[in-house]
Design an enzyme around this catalytic site. Sequence first.
Site, PDB file in Angstrom:
ATOM      1  CD  GLN A 288       3.804  13.546  -3.757  1.00 38.23           C
ATOM      2  OE1 GLN A 288       2.900  12.780  -3.401  1.00 38.23           O
ATOM      3  NE2 GLN A 288       5.002  13.095  -4.105  1.00 38.23           N
ATOM      4  NE  ARG A 627      -1.683  10.433  -4.827  1.00 36.15           N
ATOM      5  CZ  ARG A 627      -0.401  10.222  -4.578  1.00 36.15           C
ATOM      6  NH1 ARG A 627      -0.035   9.206  -3.839  1.00 36.15           N
ATOM      7  NH2 ARG A 627       0.535  10.993  -5.097  1.00 36.15           N
TER       8      ARG A 627
END
Length: 699
Positions: A288, A627
Amino acid sequence: MDNLPSAAGSDDHPVTSGNRDPFADLTDSQRDAVWQDGPVLVLAGAGTGKTKTLAAAIVRRIRYGGISPSRVLAVTFTNKAAREMTARIEKALGAGTRPKWVGTFHGLCARQLRAEPEVASLRPDFDIYDADDSRRVVRRVLKARNIEATDGAGGSDPDLLKQICGRIARFKDNLIAPEDAAVRVEGLIAQASREGTPVDPIGMRAAVGIYQEYQRYLRDANAADFGDLILWPTLAMSRNAAYRARWADRFDCVLADEYQDVCFAQYRWINLLAGTHRQLFCVGDDDQAIFGWRGSDIRYLRRFLTDYPRGSQVRLEENFRSTGLIIAAANAVIAHDRERMGKTLFTRKPAGHPIEVVRFRDGTAEADGIVDRILCRHGEGARFGTMAVLYRSNFQSRTIEESLIRSRVPYVLVGDVGFYQRAEIKDALALLRISASPDSFQSDEAVRRMINVPARGFGEKALACLEGEASWRQCSLLAAIETAPLQPRNRATALAFADAIRGHGEALPDTLADRLFTLLQRTGYWQMWRESRAEEAAERIENLRELIMIAGGFHKARDLLDHAALASGGPGDERDVDDHIQMMTLHKSKGLEFDHVFLPSWEQGVFPPSFGDLAEERRLAYVALTRGRQLVTVSHAGFRYGKMQPSMFLDDIPATCRVDGWHGEKGGFPFSSDASIAAKEQAFQTGAEPTSSLDFSFG
């Protein structure tokens, strides 16, 4: 310091009454991480409970390690993350026992610099300039150096300003002080020449001079920008052993969140503070790491065990957010990054829905199709606030916004102008800053901002006259008003402004809220908006009222000014989004989660763009997919700026994890908020083909 208990489940773990056991609901991996001693790196995948783990690690060190809360330092990147961490710690330990040094890099470094401002050649009560303040100063430096910062039509050139401000920020991120910048830049130019790397020597050398002059201005104004807050304490700890010992000895352990996002200055700051006791607990995820463009460097996370050969590494791989097929798709996409440290997410949730991959004729059809599907899901019971549209770049929101407006679907642009960045709020705070230090140089920038707001006929010539007088007298701009040889009309309005600020003839109110309101009234600023016919006037008045209410929670102007400068958001950003579609860039979405995620414009040249680091763009795709909690829709257009090709990342999603078109077409099924996940999964696994409730064709 004695070693901390390190074996989970041993007799060394006393039971503390009065508070819920913060370790009871940890997974085995989380518990293993929490009870590690010494240097620890926790590789925490998306949705694996890193905040819970980090908070539990702090609680364990205080409750079982005998460490005083005042000797724990925990740093993260956002105020929101710091508040969440603090709330978890306080819930476990009880009110009044949470650590005092939990906050953001800028917030904690500001406290360090406030304690000893002389390391930055600053005086007590220095101002903190936010990005907008810094740009104003850079613009003045450019003007003084006769460098054109205009767009050719009399306006400012945002690209030039952005480039120069970016270079100054990079100097500070890399711990390059103004006096060292010239030598460092020449070294970089020489290295680039040897390696045949493209470089802009003229621009880099010009940036050195601007940086040095900009920093002189900050010093004279007794001000620090965000970069200074980390630069000067870190340089001081690097150069001065006594200063380093004073600060490193304050803490018995250091914990860092989002370690993959640190720049060199932040990396050095963390490691210098932990250098003595080496009790360093870092949480991060190289999968990430998506902020390299703003100075973050993934290498610091990847070299953790090189920095600390006796350290330990723990992987958190159980995802608690997304369904199985979403996780499988994300794993497949990120697996193509050959440099990653390696971990594989898994979940105990049902398989859920495959990724929807929808092709449209063009961008307009894509926007209309997404909005139609949003309305369909809303009609089936999903709240607008559970849905998000995430895009690679801000400009991609326009066509979707237009379609949302036409369909009267409520939406909010997350990352829009924050409360403390709104012009009226900055104006009000500028008045407060002048009032707090009217005879100090550090009020001068605020005077420049407000002396002609509301309009007083005080233009550039009058301001130049005032600056000349202040320079000759070596006094503040406000003080120079009394003797400056201004034209009679300018002199009258300027004296009225100074009188309103100083409050001649009557004492200023005791409370900060009353003082702020009085300033707004006396200077005519409040009346300006009350009488304005502008469409946004009522909203600006409400924002000013909100600021006055906020001021009621502070005793000193300096505290409110610091709070505003360091805030990443504000009351204006704490919007009720329960009934609004949330729209934001992929970068803004990191750390968030939604039941329904729409990912438009997955085309070559758009995402990934033709520029930038492909590995980082792949990590961004991984962040985008993770997400989603229930359903992720990826879309692309056949024509946008010309004929478009689907994103290369789509090819990495396995056929078993995706469905072409909307669910309900080609073997899919419609979303129904009333049906259980188990029922939907069973329908998918048994091959049931319900008819879609939306008849949509993308042509």
